[in-house]
Design an enzyme around this catalytic site. Structure first.
Site, PDB file in Angstrom:
ATOM      1  N   TYR A   1       0.839  -1.204   0.000  1.00 17.39           N
ATOM      2  CA  TYR A   1       0.000   0.000   0.000  1.00 17.39           C
ATOM      3  C   TYR A   1       0.876   1.257   0.000  1.00 17.39           C
ATOM      4  O   TYR A   1       0.738   2.122  -0.871  1.00 17.39           O
ATOM      5  CB  TYR A   1      -0.904  -0.035   1.227  1.00 17.39           C
TER       6      TYR A   1
ATOM      7  N   GLY B   1       3.190   1.443  -3.088  1.00 14.76           N
ATOM      8  CA  GLY B   1       2.339   1.600  -4.273  1.00 14.76           C
ATOM      9  C   GLY B   1       1.875   3.046  -4.392  1.00 14.76           C
ATOM     10  O   GLY B   1       1.939   3.657  -5.473  1.00 14.76           O
ATOM     11  N   LYS B   2       1.447   3.622  -3.268  1.00 12.96           N
ATOM     12  CA  LYS B   2       0.980   5.013  -3.282  1.00 12.96           C
ATOM     13  C   LYS B   2       2.128   5.978  -3.534  1.00 12.96           C
ATOM     14  O   LYS B   2       1.959   7.013  -4.171  1.00 12.96           O
ATOM     15  CB  LYS B   2       0.314   5.337  -1.936  1.00 12.96           C
TER      16      LYS B   2
ATOM     17  N   ARG C   1     -10.762  -1.399  10.049  1.00 14.76           N
ATOM     18  CA  ARG C   1     -10.232  -0.100  10.457  1.00 14.76           C
ATOM     19  C   ARG C   1     -10.728   0.221  11.866  1.00 14.76           C
ATOM     20  O   ARG C   1     -11.751  -0.279  12.318  1.00 14.76           O
ATOM     21  CB  ARG C   1     -10.645   0.993   9.459  1.00 14.76           C
TER      22      ARG C   1
ATOM     23  N   GLY D   1      -2.494   0.738  23.084  1.00 15.70           N
ATOM     24  CA  GLY D   1      -3.510   1.744  22.768  1.00 15.70           C
ATOM     25  C   GLY D   1      -2.988   3.167  22.867  1.00 15.70           C
ATOM     26  O   GLY D   1      -3.744   4.136  22.754  1.00 15.70           O
TER      27      GLY D   1
ATOM     28  N   THR E   1      -1.249   7.007  18.316  1.00 17.83           N
ATOM     29  CA  THR E   1      -2.236   8.055  18.036  1.00 17.83           C
ATOM     30  C   THR E   1      -2.625   8.090  16.557  1.00 17.83           C
ATOM     31  O   THR E   1      -1.867   7.658  15.683  1.00 17.83           O
ATOM     32  CB  THR E   1      -1.684   9.457  18.391  1.00 17.83           C
ATOM     33  N   ARG E   2      -3.819   8.613  16.312  1.00 19.64           N
ATOM     34  CA  ARG E   2      -4.279   8.939  14.963  1.00 19.64           C
ATOM     35  C   ARG E   2      -5.101  10.226  15.082  1.00 19.64           C
ATOM     36  O   ARG E   2      -5.544  10.606  16.162  1.00 19.64           O
ATOM     37  CB  ARG E   2      -5.176   7.834  14.379  1.00 19.64           C
TER      38      ARG E   2
ATOM     39  N   GLN F   1       2.436   7.281  15.754  1.00 22.89           N
ATOM     40  CA  GLN F   1       1.733   8.561  15.866  1.00 22.89           C
ATOM     41  C   GLN F   1       1.454   9.119  14.485  1.00 22.89           C
ATOM     42  O   GLN F   1       2.189   8.858  13.544  1.00 22.89           O
ATOM     43  CB  GLN F   1       2.548   9.552  16.692  1.00 22.89           C
TER      44      GLN F   1
HETATM   45  P1  NAD Z   1     -12.687   1.887  -0.080  1.00 25.64           P
HETATM   46  O1  NAD Z   1     -12.036   0.558   0.004  1.00 25.64           O
HETATM   47  O2  NAD Z   1     -14.023   2.048   0.528  1.00 25.64           O
HETATM   48  O3  NAD Z   1     -12.759   2.393  -1.585  1.00 25.64           O
HETATM   49  C1  NAD Z   1     -11.854   2.010  -2.578  1.00 25.64           C
HETATM   50  C2  NAD Z   1     -12.640   1.688  -3.845  1.00 25.64           C
HETATM   51  O4  NAD Z   1     -11.727   1.319  -4.884  1.00 25.64           O
HETATM   52  C3  NAD Z   1     -13.597   0.507  -3.662  1.00 25.64           C
HETATM   53  O5  NAD Z   1     -14.857   0.859  -4.155  1.00 25.64           O
HETATM   54  C4  NAD Z   1     -12.953  -0.601  -4.471  1.00 25.64           C
HETATM   55  O6  NAD Z   1     -13.891  -1.531  -4.980  1.00 25.64           O
HETATM   56  C5  NAD Z   1     -12.246   0.175  -5.556  1.00 25.64           C
HETATM   57  N1  NAD Z   1     -11.130  -0.546  -6.166  1.00 25.64           N
HETATM   58  C6  NAD Z   1     -10.129  -1.210  -5.538  1.00 25.64           C
HETATM   59  N2  NAD Z   1      -9.296  -1.752  -6.438  1.00 25.64           N
HETATM   60  C7  NAD Z   1      -9.764  -1.399  -7.676  1.00 25.64           C
HETATM   61  C8  NAD Z   1      -9.356  -1.658  -9.003  1.00 25.64           C
HETATM   62  N3  NAD Z   1      -8.255  -2.394  -9.264  1.00 25.64           N
HETATM   63  N4  NAD Z   1     -10.097  -1.161 -10.020  1.00 25.64           N
HETATM   64  C9  NAD Z   1     -11.207  -0.440  -9.779  1.00 25.64           C
HETATM   65  N5  NAD Z   1     -11.653  -0.162  -8.542  1.00 25.64           N
HETATM   66  C10 NAD Z   1     -10.935  -0.639  -7.499  1.00 25.64           C
HETATM   67  O7  NAD Z   1     -11.656   2.930   0.568  1.00 25.64           O
HETATM   68  P2  NAD Z   1     -11.801   4.475   0.875  1.00 25.64           P
HETATM   69  O8  NAD Z   1     -11.594   4.676   2.312  1.00 25.64           O
HETATM   70  O9  NAD Z   1     -13.040   5.023   0.234  1.00 25.64           O
HETATM   71  O10 NAD Z   1     -10.506   5.048   0.127  1.00 25.64           O
HETATM   72  C11 NAD Z   1     -10.599   5.687  -1.142  1.00 25.64           C
HETATM   73  C12 NAD Z   1      -9.228   6.200  -1.540  1.00 25.64           C
HETATM   74  O11 NAD Z   1      -8.757   7.131  -0.571  1.00 25.64           O
HETATM   75  C13 NAD Z   1      -8.170   5.094  -1.623  1.00 25.64           C
HETATM   76  O12 NAD Z   1      -7.334   5.345  -2.715  1.00 25.64           O
HETATM   77  C14 NAD Z   1      -7.402   5.232  -0.331  1.00 25.64           C
HETATM   78  O13 NAD Z   1      -6.080   4.804  -0.457  1.00 25.64           O
HETATM   79  C15 NAD Z   1      -7.498   6.735  -0.081  1.00 25.64           C
HETATM   80  N6  NAD Z   1      -7.359   7.041   1.363  1.00 25.64           N
HETATM   81  C16 NAD Z   1      -8.372   6.781   2.240  1.00 25.64           C
HETATM   82  C17 NAD Z   1      -8.211   7.061   3.590  1.00 25.64           C
HETATM   83  C18 NAD Z   1      -9.302   6.826   4.602  1.00 25.64           C
HETATM   84  O14 NAD Z   1      -9.076   7.057   5.786  1.00 25.64           O
HETATM   85  N7  NAD Z   1     -10.480   6.391   4.234  1.00 25.64           N
HETATM   86  C19 NAD Z   1      -7.001   7.599   4.032  1.00 25.64           C
HETATM   87  C20 NAD Z   1      -5.985   7.821   3.124  1.00 25.64           C
HETATM   88  C21 NAD Z   1      -6.188   7.558   1.773  1.00 25.64           C
HETATM   89  N1  UDP Z   2      -6.402  -0.618  15.815  1.00 24.39           N
HETATM   90  C1  UDP Z   2      -6.738  -1.191  17.040  1.00 24.39           C
HETATM   91  N2  UDP Z   2      -7.780  -2.072  17.065  1.00 24.39           N
HETATM   92  C2  UDP Z   2      -8.504  -2.406  15.963  1.00 24.39           C
HETATM   93  C3  UDP Z   2      -8.154  -1.823  14.726  1.00 24.39           C
HETATM   94  C4  UDP Z   2      -7.092  -0.931  14.685  1.00 24.39           C
HETATM   95  O1  UDP Z   2      -6.118  -0.900  18.067  1.00 24.39           O
HETATM   96  O2  UDP Z   2      -9.427  -3.215  16.091  1.00 24.39           O
HETATM   97  C5  UDP Z   2      -5.295   0.357  15.773  1.00 24.39           C
HETATM   98  C6  UDP Z   2      -4.225   0.024  14.744  1.00 24.39           C
HETATM   99  O3  UDP Z   2      -3.255  -0.835  15.292  1.00 24.39           O
HETATM  100  C7  UDP Z   2      -3.668   1.415  14.446  1.00 24.39           C
HETATM  101  C8  UDP Z   2      -4.881   2.331  14.592  1.00 24.39           C
HETATM  102  O4  UDP Z   2      -5.826   1.603  15.369  1.00 24.39           O
HETATM  103  O5  UDP Z   2      -2.706   1.768  15.399  1.00 24.39           O
HETATM  104  C9  UDP Z   2      -5.498   2.753  13.275  1.00 24.39           C
HETATM  105  O6  UDP Z   2      -5.720   1.584  12.506  1.00 24.39           O
HETATM  106  P1  UDP Z   2      -6.448   1.611  11.090  1.00 24.39           P
HETATM  107  O7  UDP Z   2      -6.274   0.253  10.504  1.00 24.39           O
HETATM  108  O8  UDP Z   2      -7.808   2.152  11.218  1.00 24.39           O
HETATM  109  O9  UDP Z   2      -5.633   2.705  10.259  1.00 24.39           O
HETATM  110  P2  UDP Z   2      -4.092   2.954   9.916  1.00 24.39           P
HETATM  111  O10 UDP Z   2      -3.234   2.107  10.810  1.00 24.39           O
HETATM  112  O11 UDP Z   2      -3.964   2.588   8.495  1.00 24.39           O
HETATM  113  O12 UDP Z   2      -3.923   4.390  10.201  1.00 24.39           O
END
Ligand code: NAD
Ligand code: UDP
Ligand code: UDP
Length: 307
Positions: free
Chosen positions: A139, A142-143, A180, A201, A204-205, A270
Protein backbone atom coordinates in the site's frame (compact mmCIF):
# COMPACT_ATOMS: atom_id res chain seq x y z
CA UNK A 1 -14.32 8.81 -10.34
CA UNK A 2 -12.36 5.62 -9.91
CA UNK A 3 -13.17 3.78 -6.68
CA UNK A 4 -16.53 5.57 -6.68
CA UNK A 5 -18.44 2.70 -5.05
CA UNK A 6 -16.21 2.88 -1.98
CA UNK A 7 -16.56 4.85 1.22
CA UNK A 8 -14.95 8.16 0.17
CA UNK A 9 -15.76 7.85 -3.54
CA UNK A 10 -19.50 7.50 -2.99
CA UNK A 11 -19.59 10.62 -0.78
CA UNK A 12 -17.56 12.53 -3.34
CA UNK A 13 -20.02 11.50 -6.08
CA UNK A 14 -22.99 12.69 -3.99
CA UNK A 15 -21.32 16.07 -3.55
CA UNK A 16 -20.33 16.43 -7.23
CA UNK A 17 -23.83 15.53 -8.42
CA UNK A 18 -25.27 18.08 -6.01
CA UNK A 19 -22.93 20.67 -7.55
CA UNK A 20 -24.43 19.88 -10.97
CA UNK A 21 -21.69 17.68 -12.47
CA UNK A 22 -22.14 14.48 -14.47
CA UNK A 23 -20.30 11.57 -12.87
CA UNK A 24 -18.99 8.31 -14.31
CA UNK A 25 -18.20 5.90 -11.48
CA UNK A 26 -15.56 3.30 -12.38
CA UNK A 27 -15.09 0.52 -9.84
CA UNK A 28 -14.37 -3.23 -9.77
CA UNK A 29 -16.37 -3.62 -6.51
CA UNK A 30 -13.44 -5.24 -4.67
CA UNK A 31 -14.04 -3.33 -1.44
CA UNK A 32 -16.75 -1.02 -2.70
CA UNK A 33 -20.38 -2.03 -2.88
CA UNK A 34 -23.39 -1.20 -5.02
CA UNK A 35 -25.21 -0.36 -1.78
CA UNK A 36 -23.12 2.84 -1.55
CA UNK A 37 -24.41 4.05 -4.93
CA UNK A 38 -27.84 2.35 -5.05
CA UNK A 39 -29.57 5.63 -4.32
CA UNK A 40 -28.08 7.11 -7.53
CA UNK A 41 -29.33 4.69 -10.16
CA UNK A 42 -32.28 6.85 -11.09
CA UNK A 43 -30.09 9.96 -11.21
CA UNK A 44 -29.84 11.02 -14.87
CA UNK A 45 -26.34 12.47 -14.49
CA UNK A 46 -24.86 9.33 -12.91
CA UNK A 47 -23.40 6.28 -14.64
CA UNK A 48 -21.71 3.16 -13.21
CA UNK A 49 -19.08 1.12 -15.03
CA UNK A 50 -17.63 -2.08 -13.60
CA UNK A 51 -13.94 -2.00 -14.49
CA UNK A 52 -10.54 -2.81 -12.98
CA UNK A 53 -8.17 0.16 -13.29
CA UNK A 54 -5.16 -2.12 -13.82
CA UNK A 55 -6.53 -2.42 -17.36
CA UNK A 56 -6.64 0.48 -19.85
CA UNK A 57 -9.72 2.65 -19.80
CA UNK A 58 -11.00 4.54 -22.83
CA UNK A 59 -13.77 7.00 -21.92
CA UNK A 60 -14.37 10.72 -22.45
CA UNK A 61 -14.36 12.92 -19.33
CA UNK A 62 -13.31 16.43 -18.25
CA UNK A 63 -11.74 15.66 -14.87
CA UNK A 64 -10.49 12.52 -13.12
CA UNK A 65 -10.54 11.70 -9.42
CA UNK A 66 -8.42 8.58 -8.91
CA UNK A 67 -9.55 6.86 -5.69
CA UNK A 68 -9.44 3.20 -6.73
CA UNK A 69 -7.42 1.24 -4.16
CA UNK A 70 -8.35 -0.83 -1.12
CA UNK A 71 -7.61 1.35 1.90
CA UNK A 72 -7.82 -0.77 5.04
CA UNK A 73 -4.90 -3.00 6.09
CA UNK A 74 -7.08 -6.16 6.04
CA UNK A 75 -8.23 -5.47 2.50
CA UNK A 76 -4.96 -4.26 1.00
CA UNK A 77 -3.03 -7.16 2.56
CA UNK A 78 -5.55 -9.71 1.22
CA UNK A 79 -3.92 -9.65 -2.25
CA UNK A 80 -0.85 -7.43 -1.87
CA UNK A 81 0.37 -7.87 -5.45
CA UNK A 82 -3.00 -6.68 -6.76
CA UNK A 83 -2.80 -3.71 -4.34
CA UNK A 84 0.51 -2.54 -5.82
CA UNK A 85 -0.82 -3.13 -9.34
CA UNK A 86 -3.92 -1.10 -8.56
CA UNK A 87 -1.85 1.87 -7.39
CA UNK A 88 0.87 1.67 -10.04
CA UNK A 89 -0.79 0.26 -13.19
CA UNK A 90 -3.95 2.12 -12.19
CA UNK A 91 -2.03 5.42 -12.02
CA UNK A 92 -0.35 4.76 -15.39
CA UNK A 93 -3.67 4.02 -17.09
CA UNK A 94 -5.48 6.99 -15.58
CA UNK A 95 -2.54 9.30 -16.31
CA UNK A 96 -2.51 7.99 -19.90
CA UNK A 97 -6.22 8.77 -20.08
CA UNK A 98 -5.67 12.28 -18.66
CA UNK A 99 -2.81 12.84 -21.11
CA UNK A 100 -4.97 11.87 -24.11
CA UNK A 101 -7.88 14.00 -22.90
CA UNK A 102 -5.67 16.87 -21.64
CA UNK A 103 -7.72 16.90 -18.46
CA UNK A 104 -7.01 17.49 -14.80
CA UNK A 105 -6.40 14.47 -12.59
CA UNK A 106 -6.44 14.18 -8.79
CA UNK A 107 -4.75 11.37 -6.90
CA UNK A 108 -6.10 10.15 -3.56
CA UNK A 109 -2.80 9.57 -1.84
CA UNK A 110 -2.35 8.90 1.83
CA UNK A 111 -0.58 9.81 5.05
CA UNK A 112 0.90 6.29 4.78
CA UNK A 113 3.50 7.79 2.42
CA UNK A 114 5.01 9.22 5.63
CA UNK A 115 5.21 5.68 7.11
CA UNK A 116 6.01 5.53 10.83
CA UNK A 117 6.94 9.20 10.96
CA UNK A 118 9.98 10.52 12.78
CA UNK A 119 8.71 14.08 12.32
CA UNK A 120 5.54 15.15 14.14
CA UNK A 121 3.12 16.56 12.99
CA UNK A 122 3.77 15.69 9.34
CA UNK A 123 4.20 18.54 6.83
CA UNK A 124 4.08 17.84 3.08
CA UNK A 125 7.86 18.43 2.85
CA UNK A 126 8.55 15.32 4.98
CA UNK A 127 9.81 12.37 2.89
CA UNK A 128 8.70 9.68 5.27
CA UNK A 129 10.01 6.67 7.13
CA UNK A 130 8.67 3.72 5.17
CA UNK A 131 9.61 0.05 5.25
CA UNK A 132 9.85 -1.03 1.59
CA UNK A 133 9.62 -4.80 2.30
CA UNK A 134 7.02 -5.14 5.06
CA UNK A 135 3.37 -6.15 5.06
CA UNK A 136 2.18 -2.52 4.67
CA UNK A 137 4.59 -1.83 1.80
CA UNK A 138 2.22 -2.91 -0.99
CA UNK A 139 0.00 0.00 0.00
CA UNK A 140 2.61 2.55 1.14
CA UNK A 141 5.10 2.02 -1.68
CA UNK A 142 2.34 1.60 -4.27
CA UNK A 143 0.98 5.01 -3.28
CA UNK A 144 4.49 6.51 -3.24
CA UNK A 145 5.19 5.20 -6.74
CA UNK A 146 1.84 6.58 -7.91
CA UNK A 147 2.89 10.01 -6.59
CA UNK A 148 6.17 9.70 -8.52
CA UNK A 149 4.22 8.89 -11.69
CA UNK A 150 1.91 11.86 -11.15
CA UNK A 151 4.85 14.25 -10.82
CA UNK A 152 6.71 12.74 -13.80
CA UNK A 153 3.63 13.04 -16.03
CA UNK A 154 3.37 16.62 -14.80
CA UNK A 155 7.02 17.41 -15.60
CA UNK A 156 7.29 15.33 -18.75
CA UNK A 157 3.85 15.76 -20.34
CA UNK A 158 2.70 19.01 -18.67
CA UNK A 159 -0.30 17.28 -17.15
CA UNK A 160 -2.40 19.21 -14.63
CA UNK A 161 -2.16 17.12 -11.45
CA UNK A 162 -3.40 17.40 -7.88
CA UNK A 163 -2.13 15.09 -5.14
CA UNK A 164 -4.10 14.85 -1.88
CA UNK A 165 -2.39 13.26 1.14
CA UNK A 166 -5.45 11.99 2.94
CA UNK A 167 -5.26 11.25 6.69
CA UNK A 168 -7.54 8.80 8.54
CA UNK A 169 -11.13 9.56 7.62
CA UNK A 170 -14.33 8.06 9.04
CA UNK A 171 -18.08 8.31 8.58
CA UNK A 172 -21.17 6.51 7.29
CA UNK A 173 -20.56 3.90 4.53
CA UNK A 174 -17.29 2.66 5.97
CA UNK A 175 -17.17 -1.08 5.41
CA UNK A 176 -18.27 -2.77 8.69
CA UNK A 177 -15.70 -5.58 8.28
CA UNK A 178 -12.73 -3.66 6.96
CA UNK A 179 -10.83 -3.84 10.24
CA UNK A 180 -10.23 -0.10 10.46
CA UNK A 181 -10.22 1.21 13.96
CA UNK A 182 -13.37 3.36 13.89
CA UNK A 183 -15.56 0.74 12.20
CA UNK A 184 -14.14 -2.09 14.34
CA UNK A 185 -14.69 -0.28 17.63
CA UNK A 186 -18.21 0.89 16.78
CA UNK A 187 -19.34 -2.56 15.63
CA UNK A 188 -17.76 -4.19 18.70
CA UNK A 189 -19.35 -1.61 21.01
CA UNK A 190 -22.81 -1.98 19.44
CA UNK A 191 -22.60 -5.78 19.85
CA UNK A 192 -21.26 -5.42 23.44
CA UNK A 193 -18.23 -7.44 22.37
CA UNK A 194 -14.66 -6.82 23.60
CA UNK A 195 -12.97 -3.75 22.06
CA UNK A 196 -9.71 -4.92 20.47
CA UNK A 197 -6.86 -2.52 21.27
CA UNK A 198 -3.67 -3.37 19.43
CA UNK A 199 -0.55 -2.77 21.52
CA UNK A 200 -1.16 -0.62 24.59
CA UNK A 201 -3.51 1.74 22.77
CA UNK A 202 -1.09 4.66 23.23
CA UNK A 203 -0.48 5.04 19.48
CA UNK A 204 -2.24 8.05 18.04
CA UNK A 205 -4.28 8.94 14.96
CA UNK A 206 -6.12 12.09 13.89
CA UNK A 207 -9.62 11.44 12.58
CA UNK A 208 -11.32 13.54 9.93
CA UNK A 209 -15.09 13.39 9.36
CA UNK A 210 -15.93 12.46 5.76
CA UNK A 211 -17.87 15.68 4.96
CA UNK A 212 -14.83 17.81 5.84
CA UNK A 213 -12.56 15.60 3.77
CA UNK A 214 -14.78 15.80 0.68
CA UNK A 215 -14.93 19.56 1.01
CA UNK A 216 -11.11 19.73 1.06
CA UNK A 217 -10.67 17.36 -1.89
CA UNK A 218 -13.08 19.32 -4.12
CA UNK A 219 -11.37 22.57 -3.18
CA UNK A 220 -8.03 21.02 -4.11
CA UNK A 221 -9.33 19.96 -7.54
CA UNK A 222 -10.47 23.56 -8.10
CA UNK A 223 -7.11 25.21 -7.27
CA UNK A 224 -5.22 27.10 -10.01
CA UNK A 225 -3.39 25.16 -12.71
CA UNK A 226 0.09 25.57 -11.21
CA UNK A 227 -0.81 24.11 -7.82
CA UNK A 228 -0.02 20.38 -7.73
CA UNK A 229 0.20 19.53 -4.03
CA UNK A 230 0.95 17.19 -2.37
CA UNK A 231 -1.47 18.68 0.10
CA UNK A 232 -2.34 17.22 3.49
CA UNK A 233 -6.08 16.88 4.06
CA UNK A 234 -7.11 15.67 7.48
CA UNK A 235 -8.07 16.74 10.96
CA UNK A 236 -5.17 17.80 13.19
CA UNK A 237 -6.90 16.84 16.48
CA UNK A 238 -4.90 13.87 17.70
CA UNK A 239 -6.26 11.05 19.91
CA UNK A 240 -4.77 7.92 21.37
CA UNK A 241 -6.50 4.76 20.20
CA UNK A 242 -7.47 4.06 23.81
CA UNK A 243 -9.16 7.46 24.09
CA UNK A 244 -11.09 6.69 20.88
CA UNK A 245 -12.26 3.38 22.37
CA UNK A 246 -13.46 5.11 25.53
CA UNK A 247 -15.32 7.79 23.56
CA UNK A 248 -17.09 5.15 21.45
CA UNK A 249 -18.06 3.12 24.53
CA UNK A 250 -19.51 6.28 26.09
CA UNK A 251 -21.44 7.33 22.97
CA UNK A 252 -22.89 3.88 22.30
CA UNK A 253 -23.70 3.21 25.98
CA UNK A 254 -21.96 -0.13 25.54
CA UNK A 255 -20.94 -2.73 28.16
CA UNK A 256 -17.85 -3.67 26.13
CA UNK A 257 -14.52 -4.15 27.91
CA UNK A 258 -11.10 -3.28 26.47
CA UNK A 259 -8.84 -6.19 25.48
CA UNK A 260 -5.20 -5.74 24.48
CA UNK A 261 -3.85 -7.67 21.46
CA UNK A 262 -0.42 -7.64 19.75
CA UNK A 263 0.46 -4.57 17.71
CA UNK A 264 0.62 -5.36 13.96
CA UNK A 265 4.01 -5.07 12.22
CA UNK A 266 5.06 -1.51 11.19
CA UNK A 267 2.01 0.06 12.85
CA UNK A 268 2.76 3.82 12.95
CA UNK A 269 3.06 5.10 16.53
CA UNK A 270 1.73 8.56 15.87
CA UNK A 271 0.07 10.50 13.09
CA UNK A 272 -1.17 14.06 12.80
CA UNK A 273 -1.34 16.25 9.71
CA UNK A 274 0.22 19.68 9.53
CA UNK A 275 -2.55 21.41 7.57
CA UNK A 276 -1.01 24.90 7.34
CA UNK A 277 -0.73 24.58 3.57
CA UNK A 278 -4.38 23.54 3.15
CA UNK A 279 -5.47 26.42 5.39
CA UNK A 280 -3.52 28.83 3.23
CA UNK A 281 -4.15 27.41 -0.25
CA UNK A 282 -7.72 26.14 0.15
CA UNK A 283 -8.95 28.43 2.92
CA UNK A 284 -10.07 25.15 4.46
CA UNK A 285 -9.99 23.45 7.81
CA UNK A 286 -12.10 20.67 9.33
CA UNK A 287 -15.24 21.78 11.16
CA UNK A 288 -16.55 18.54 12.65
CA UNK A 289 -14.96 17.41 15.95
CA UNK A 290 -14.60 13.68 16.57
CA UNK A 291 -17.35 13.60 19.22
CA UNK A 292 -19.80 15.11 16.69
CA UNK A 293 -18.79 13.03 13.66
CA UNK A 294 -19.07 9.79 15.60
CA UNK A 295 -22.82 10.33 16.12
CA UNK A 296 -23.97 9.89 12.48
CA UNK A 297 -21.32 7.19 12.05
CA UNK A 298 -22.66 5.18 15.01
CA UNK A 299 -26.22 5.72 13.75
CA UNK A 300 -25.19 4.32 10.35
CA UNK A 301 -23.64 1.17 11.85
CA UNK A 302 -26.67 0.69 14.13
CA UNK A 303 -28.90 0.57 11.03
CA UNK A 304 -26.49 -1.71 9.16
CA UNK A 305 -26.38 -4.17 12.04
CA UNK A 306 -30.20 -4.22 12.27
CA UNK A 307 -30.39 -5.00 8.53
P1 NAD B 1 -12.69 1.89 -0.08
O1 NAD B 1 -12.04 0.56 0.00
O2 NAD B 1 -14.02 2.05 0.53
O3 NAD B 1 -12.76 2.39 -1.59
C1 NAD B 1 -11.85 2.01 -2.58
C2 NAD B 1 -12.64 1.69 -3.84
O4 NAD B 1 -11.73 1.32 -4.88
C3 NAD B 1 -13.60 0.51 -3.66
O5 NAD B 1 -14.86 0.86 -4.15
C4 NAD B 1 -12.95 -0.60 -4.47
O6 NAD B 1 -13.89 -1.53 -4.98
C5 NAD B 1 -12.25 0.18 -5.56
N1 NAD B 1 -11.13 -0.55 -6.17
C6 NAD B 1 -10.13 -1.21 -5.54
N2 NAD B 1 -9.30 -1.75 -6.44
C7 NAD B 1 -9.76 -1.40 -7.68
C8 NAD B 1 -9.36 -1.66 -9.00
N3 NAD B 1 -8.26 -2.39 -9.26
N4 NAD B 1 -10.10 -1.16 -10.02
C9 NAD B 1 -11.21 -0.44 -9.78
N5 NAD B 1 -11.65 -0.16 -8.54
C10 NAD B 1 -10.93 -0.64 -7.50
O7 NAD B 1 -11.66 2.93 0.57
P2 NAD B 1 -11.80 4.48 0.88
O8 NAD B 1 -11.59 4.68 2.31
O9 NAD B 1 -13.04 5.02 0.23
O10 NAD B 1 -10.51 5.05 0.13
C11 NAD B 1 -10.60 5.69 -1.14
C12 NAD B 1 -9.23 6.20 -1.54
O11 NAD B 1 -8.76 7.13 -0.57
C13 NAD B 1 -8.17 5.09 -1.62
O12 NAD B 1 -7.33 5.34 -2.72
C14 NAD B 1 -7.40 5.23 -0.33
O13 NAD B 1 -6.08 4.80 -0.46
C15 NAD B 1 -7.50 6.73 -0.08
N6 NAD B 1 -7.36 7.04 1.36
C16 NAD B 1 -8.37 6.78 2.24
C17 NAD B 1 -8.21 7.06 3.59
C18 NAD B 1 -9.30 6.83 4.60
O14 NAD B 1 -9.08 7.06 5.79
N7 NAD B 1 -10.48 6.39 4.23
C19 NAD B 1 -7.00 7.60 4.03
C20 NAD B 1 -5.99 7.82 3.12
C21 NAD B 1 -6.19 7.56 1.77
N1 UDP C 1 -6.40 -0.62 15.81
C1 UDP C 1 -6.74 -1.19 17.04
N2 UDP C 1 -7.78 -2.07 17.07
C2 UDP C 1 -8.50 -2.41 15.96
C3 UDP C 1 -8.15 -1.82 14.73
C4 UDP C 1 -7.09 -0.93 14.68
O1 UDP C 1 -6.12 -0.90 18.07
O2 UDP C 1 -9.43 -3.21 16.09
C5 UDP C 1 -5.30 0.36 15.77
C6 UDP C 1 -4.22 0.02 14.74
O3 UDP C 1 -3.25 -0.84 15.29
C7 UDP C 1 -3.67 1.42 14.45
C8 UDP C 1 -4.88 2.33 14.59
O4 UDP C 1 -5.83 1.60 15.37
O5 UDP C 1 -2.71 1.77 15.40
C9 UDP C 1 -5.50 2.75 13.28
O6 UDP C 1 -5.72 1.58 12.51
P1 UDP C 1 -6.45 1.61 11.09
O7 UDP C 1 -6.27 0.25 10.50
O8 UDP C 1 -7.81 2.15 11.22
O9 UDP C 1 -5.63 2.71 10.26
P2 UDP C 1 -4.09 2.95 9.92
O10 UDP C 1 -3.23 2.11 10.81
O11 UDP C 1 -3.96 2.59 8.49
O12 UDP C 1 -3.92 4.39 10.20
N1 UDP D 1 -4.39 4.65 -21.56
C1 UDP D 1 -5.70 4.45 -21.21
N2 UDP D 1 -6.64 5.26 -21.75
C2 UDP D 1 -6.35 6.26 -22.61
C3 UDP D 1 -4.98 6.46 -22.96
C4 UDP D 1 -4.03 5.64 -22.40
O1 UDP D 1 -6.02 3.57 -20.42
O2 UDP D 1 -7.26 6.95 -23.04
C5 UDP D 1 -3.37 3.78 -20.95
C6 UDP D 1 -2.63 2.96 -21.99
O3 UDP D 1 -2.87 1.60 -21.70
C7 UDP D 1 -1.18 3.29 -21.77
C8 UDP D 1 -1.14 4.05 -20.46
O4 UDP D 1 -2.43 4.60 -20.31
O5 UDP D 1 -0.41 2.13 -21.62
C9 UDP D 1 -0.13 5.16 -20.45
O6 UDP D 1 -0.40 6.03 -21.52
P1 UDP D 1 0.74 6.92 -22.17
O7 UDP D 1 0.15 7.67 -23.30
O8 UDP D 1 1.41 7.69 -21.11
O9 UDP D 1 1.81 5.85 -22.61
P2 UDP D 1 1.99 4.95 -23.90
O10 UDP D 1 0.65 4.76 -24.55
O11 UDP D 1 2.92 5.75 -24.73
O12 UDP D 1 2.56 3.69 -23.35
Amino acid sequence: MTGGAGFLGSHLIDRLLALGHEVLCVDNLFTGTKRNIDHLHAAPRFEFMRHDVTFPLYVEVDEIYNLACPASPIHYQHDPVQTTKTSVHGAINLLGLAKRLKCRILQASTSEVYGDPSLHPQPESYWGNVNPVGIRSCYDEGKRCAETLFFDYHRQHKLEIKVASIFNTYGPRMHPADGRVVSNFIVQALKNEPITLYGNGAQTRSFCYVDDLIDGVIRLMDTPKDFTGPLNIGNPSEFTIKALAELIIEQTGSNSQLVFLPLPQDDPRQRRPDISRARERLDWQPRVPLAEGLKPTIAYFRERLKA
